[in-house]
Design an enzyme around this catalytic site. Structure first.
Site, PDB file in Angstrom:
ATOM      1  N   CYS A 150      48.066  34.987  48.727  1.00 16.75           N
ATOM      2  CA  CYS A 150      48.305  33.619  49.179  1.00 16.75           C
ATOM      3  C   CYS A 150      47.686  32.601  48.211  1.00 16.75           C
ATOM      4  CB  CYS A 150      47.666  33.434  50.550  1.00 16.75           C
ATOM      5  SG  CYS A 150      48.316  34.596  51.743  1.00 16.75           S
ATOM      6  N   VAL A 210      34.040  30.849  52.483  1.00 20.38           N
ATOM      7  CA  VAL A 210      34.554  32.031  51.770  1.00 20.38           C
ATOM      8  C   VAL A 210      35.521  31.639  50.668  1.00 20.38           C
ATOM      9  CG1 VAL A 210      35.808  34.216  52.025  1.00 20.38           C
ATOM     10  CG2 VAL A 210      34.226  33.459  53.826  1.00 20.38           C
ATOM     11  N   ASP A 257      39.767  34.241  58.021  1.00 16.11           N
ATOM     12  CA  ASP A 257      41.176  34.323  58.443  1.00 16.11           C
ATOM     13  C   ASP A 257      41.381  33.857  59.876  1.00 16.11           C
ATOM     14  OD1 ASP A 257      41.573  37.396  56.605  1.00 16.11           O
ATOM     15  OD2 ASP A 257      41.808  35.328  55.991  1.00 16.11           O
ATOM     16  N   ARG A 270      47.764  41.391  46.313  1.00 20.29           N
ATOM     17  CA  ARG A 270      46.456  41.673  45.693  1.00 20.29           C
ATOM     18  C   ARG A 270      46.130  43.153  45.758  1.00 20.29           C
ATOM     19  NH1 ARG A 270      43.051  37.894  44.304  1.00 20.29           N
ATOM     20  NH2 ARG A 270      41.134  39.007  44.775  1.00 20.29           N
ATOM     21  N   LYS A 316      47.140  44.330  58.886  1.00 20.13           N
ATOM     22  CA  LYS A 316      47.666  44.003  57.558  1.00 20.13           C
ATOM     23  C   LYS A 316      46.610  44.251  56.483  1.00 20.13           C
ATOM     24  CE  LYS A 316      48.333  39.952  54.681  1.00 20.13           C
ATOM     25  NZ  LYS A 316      47.019  40.139  54.052  1.00 20.13           N
ATOM     26  N   ASN A 317      45.339  43.992  56.786  1.00 24.29           N
ATOM     27  CA  ASN A 317      44.297  44.114  55.753  1.00 24.29           C
ATOM     28  C   ASN A 317      43.631  45.476  55.756  1.00 24.29           C
ATOM     29  OD1 ASN A 317      45.004  41.579  55.088  1.00 24.29           O
ATOM     30  ND2 ASN A 317      43.153  40.586  55.829  1.00 24.29           N
TER      31      ASN A 317
HETATM   32  C1  EPZ Z   1      40.647  40.013  51.690  1.00 24.58           C
HETATM   33  O1  EPZ Z   1      40.987  39.332  50.487  1.00 24.58           O
HETATM   34  C2  EPZ Z   1      41.783  39.730  52.653  1.00 24.58           C
HETATM   35  N1  EPZ Z   1      43.032  40.222  52.086  1.00 24.58           N
HETATM   36  C3  EPZ Z   1      41.883  38.228  52.924  1.00 24.58           C
HETATM   37  O2  EPZ Z   1      42.890  38.036  53.890  1.00 24.58           O
HETATM   38  C4  EPZ Z   1      40.563  37.746  53.509  1.00 24.58           C
HETATM   39  O3  EPZ Z   1      40.633  36.349  53.714  1.00 24.58           O
HETATM   40  C5  EPZ Z   1      39.432  38.083  52.522  1.00 24.58           C
HETATM   41  O4  EPZ Z   1      39.427  39.504  52.254  1.00 24.58           O
HETATM   42  C6  EPZ Z   1      38.072  37.687  53.074  1.00 24.58           C
HETATM   43  O5  EPZ Z   1      37.846  38.309  54.287  1.00 24.58           O
HETATM   44  C7  EPZ Z   1      43.298  41.543  52.152  1.00 24.58           C
HETATM   45  O6  EPZ Z   1      42.516  42.327  52.641  1.00 24.58           O
HETATM   46  C8  EPZ Z   1      44.617  41.966  51.574  1.00 24.58           C
HETATM   47  P1  EPZ Z   1      37.435  38.673  48.840  1.00 24.58           P
HETATM   48  P2  EPZ Z   1      40.122  39.588  49.146  1.00 24.58           P
HETATM   49  O7  EPZ Z   1      37.418  39.495  47.621  1.00 24.58           O
HETATM   50  O8  EPZ Z   1      39.627  40.997  49.149  1.00 24.58           O
HETATM   51  C9  EPZ Z   1      36.004  35.541  45.574  1.00 24.58           C
HETATM   52  C10 EPZ Z   1      44.807  37.145  54.805  1.00 24.58           C
HETATM   53  O9  EPZ Z   1      45.186  36.053  55.182  1.00 24.58           O
HETATM   54  N2  EPZ Z   1      36.191  36.614  44.595  1.00 24.58           N
HETATM   55  O10 EPZ Z   1      36.501  38.995  49.966  1.00 24.58           O
HETATM   56  O11 EPZ Z   1      40.891  39.129  48.011  1.00 24.58           O
HETATM   57  C11 EPZ Z   1      37.316  35.062  46.155  1.00 24.58           C
HETATM   58  O12 EPZ Z   1      37.912  34.120  45.292  1.00 24.58           O
HETATM   59  C12 EPZ Z   1      44.055  37.296  53.502  1.00 24.58           C
HETATM   60  O13 EPZ Z   1      44.958  38.210  55.445  1.00 24.58           O
HETATM   61  C13 EPZ Z   1      35.758  36.410  43.286  1.00 24.58           C
HETATM   62  O14 EPZ Z   1      35.250  35.349  42.942  1.00 24.58           O
HETATM   63  O15 EPZ Z   1      38.895  38.590  49.428  1.00 24.58           O
HETATM   64  C14 EPZ Z   1      36.888  34.452  47.469  1.00 24.58           C
HETATM   65  O16 EPZ Z   1      36.372  33.148  47.245  1.00 24.58           O
HETATM   66  C15 EPZ Z   1      43.775  35.960  52.908  1.00 24.58           C
HETATM   67  N3  EPZ Z   1      35.911  37.408  42.372  1.00 24.58           N
HETATM   68  C16 EPZ Z   1      35.744  35.358  47.910  1.00 24.58           C
HETATM   69  O17 EPZ Z   1      35.299  36.033  46.717  1.00 24.58           O
HETATM   70  C17 EPZ Z   1      36.459  38.632  42.719  1.00 24.58           C
HETATM   71  O18 EPZ Z   1      36.557  39.518  41.855  1.00 24.58           O
HETATM   72  C18 EPZ Z   1      36.158  36.391  48.952  1.00 24.58           C
HETATM   73  O19 EPZ Z   1      37.225  37.133  48.405  1.00 24.58           O
HETATM   74  C19 EPZ Z   1      36.888  38.822  44.052  1.00 24.58           C
HETATM   75  C20 EPZ Z   1      36.736  37.805  44.980  1.00 24.58           C
END
Ligand code: EPZ
Length: 444
Positions: free
Chosen positions: A129, A340, A318, A105, A32-33
């Protein structure tokens, strides 16, 4: 309603009767990711792109519809195989974007390819989510570092740029999405981009392999540095997406939580090594074969543990929710420090209604440096086990918690009614069929 090639059937309510071990086989398809990001990469070329091992999940349908709305073509040429062509791509109109942002997203990742092709890209508000604020500041800052200008007119933000320029970029946090954003933008930028403090998830490596097939020059260096040499043009690709390690981990946790035995076809040890170590430490056992991995409980009892989530190769966030369900059945006191996301224990309240004994804390209960300490987020959990679970009425809050509730309901005595289960279909293909195949008692 999505009309994409991979429209997933939405199941809104599910009644499960627990108490039986899950036994049998499930098969994984594309992650999915990984899948939606690879689909976005097809916007970088006018040539035909073929993506294989495509799951029928909502995010694939959303991105299919979005590519079509931009003038691209997406066809399911055979089950699980998409052919995409963005030769006739049009600049993204605000209305188009509004239709898709809020659902996922992924649309934010179109900024790079659209800037490269049209010099302009609207910035979507984001869905996904409910597990925290999930801002996009890292994405915007990175694109500005590559030369883009943000115009923020009353929530109708958009970016413009004559030609993206390679640069040295350091992410404040190894964000998966921001890393993908930089890669998808820098491949067509002028010059070299050096991205440091990058995320290194297997799904990002899959995206890099696709881009390399397209003609990109990207190296993954030591100390979380990814170097991208901008190229003038990219060609099509033919790629088989990696299997979904996160779904595999969910089934592995279901196996030990229900004291069953599940063979997860297509699961790859290489993607799951950290998970497998922790799984063994709490009393899970597994057998790795070429075709997949079989999971079961090694002995009668599960053991408690202290765990911290982290970016890859750490214990992926996850994995956290399904793993906590298993820990409710483990002997002793377990500690989980979620580093995270600030609010990824929202599902615990319903678990406690099912009989679990989980207490949340604002403190960082672990040694990892964490952004949420003393910021009033309950991001550490203490789990007392084993606790017998009983059925309850539960509304699904997000994808991974949703599957965890399914596991909890199957480990519980009695019937549970799960609502808003369409959220689970976002990431778990054919969930009902898979559960039935494992002997789950689903009261239609
Ligand atoms: C990806 O989300 C995944 N989604 C998430 O999976 C996964 O939990 C996450 O990566 C971490 O591994 C997809 O790939 C579609 P991040 P993403 O940017 O890219 C903060 C699932 O269940 N952040 O690594 O959105 C954010 O708030 C989903 O499959 C900022 O502050 O995650 C978080 O605290 C859930 N500013 C942390 O970084 C930003 O501009 C990690 O987010 C971007 C992120």
């Amino acid at each position: 309603m999505t009309t994409g090639a991979a429209t997933a059937r939405k199941v809104e309510t599910m009644i499960l009767r627990g108490g039986k071990p899950l036994e049998g086989e499930v098969a994984l398809r594309g992650a999915k990711n990984a899948l939606p990001k690879i689909m976005v990469a097809s916007l970088l070329t006018g040539e035909k792109c073929t993506l294989r091992n495509v799951s029928q999940i909502v995010d694939v349908a959303i991105v299919s519809d979005m590519i079509r709305a931009l003038g691209g073509e997406v066809r399911e040429v055979e089950p699980g195989v998409l052919e995409m062509c963005a030769a006739d791509l049009q600049p993204m109109e605000r209305e188009v974007l509004r239709e898709f942002s809020g659902k996922s997203r992924i649309p934010i990742l179109t900024c790079g390819p659209l800037l490269a092709r049209f010099g302009a890209a609207p910035v979507p508000s984001l869905g996904g989510c409910r597990i925290g604020t999930r801002p996009v500041d890292f994405h915007i800052r990175a694109l500005e570092d590559l030369g883009a200008t943000l115009h923020d007119e009353m929530h109708d933000a958009y970016l413009t740029c004559e030609r993206l320029q390679g640069n040295k970029i350091r992410l404040e946090y190894p964000s998966v999405g921001a890393t993908e954003q930089v890669i998808l933008a820098a491949v067509r930028a002028e010059g070299v981009t050096e991205l440091s403090n990058a995320a290194m998830e297997p799904e990002i490596m899959d995206l890099i392999m696709v881009l390399q097939k397209m003609g990109a020059i990207i190296s993954v260096d030591v100390d979380r540095v990814i170097t991208i040499v901008g190229v003038r043009s990219l060609r099509g690709f033919d790629h088989t997406a990696m299997p979904d390690r996160l779904e595999a981990a969910s089934w592995a946790c279901a196996a030990i939580a229900t004291n069953g035995r599940i063979f997860v076809r297509n699961a790859k040890q290489f993607h799951m090594m950290t998970f497998l170590n922790r799984y063994r430490q709490i009393g899970g056992d597994f057998r790795v074969m070429n075709e997949g991995i079989e999971f079961w409980r090694a002995g009668e009892r599960l053991r408690s543990t202290a765990l911290e989530t982290d970016v890859h190769p750490g214990f992926t966030t996850d994995y956290q929710q399904p793993f906590v369900i298993a820990l409710t059945q483990a002997e002793g006191i377990s500690i989980v420090h979620e580093t995270v996301y600030e609010q990824r224990f929202g599902y615990v309240e319903a678990l406690n209604r099912m009989g679990a004994k989980i207490q949340l804390y604002r403190e960082c209960l672990g040694g990892l440096r964490c952004r949420f300490g003393q910021r009033n987020y309950k991001h550490s959990a203490v789990i007392v086990g084993p606790t017998p679970l009983h059925g309850a009425e539960i509304e699904i809050p997000d994808l991974r918690a949703g599957f965890s509730y399914v596991i909890a309901a199957l480990a519980a005595e009695g019937a549970s009614t799960l609502t808003n289960t369409g959220l689970i279909e976002r990431g778990y293909e054919n969930l009902m069929e898979k559960l039935k195949g494992l002997g789950a008692e689903i009261v239609e």
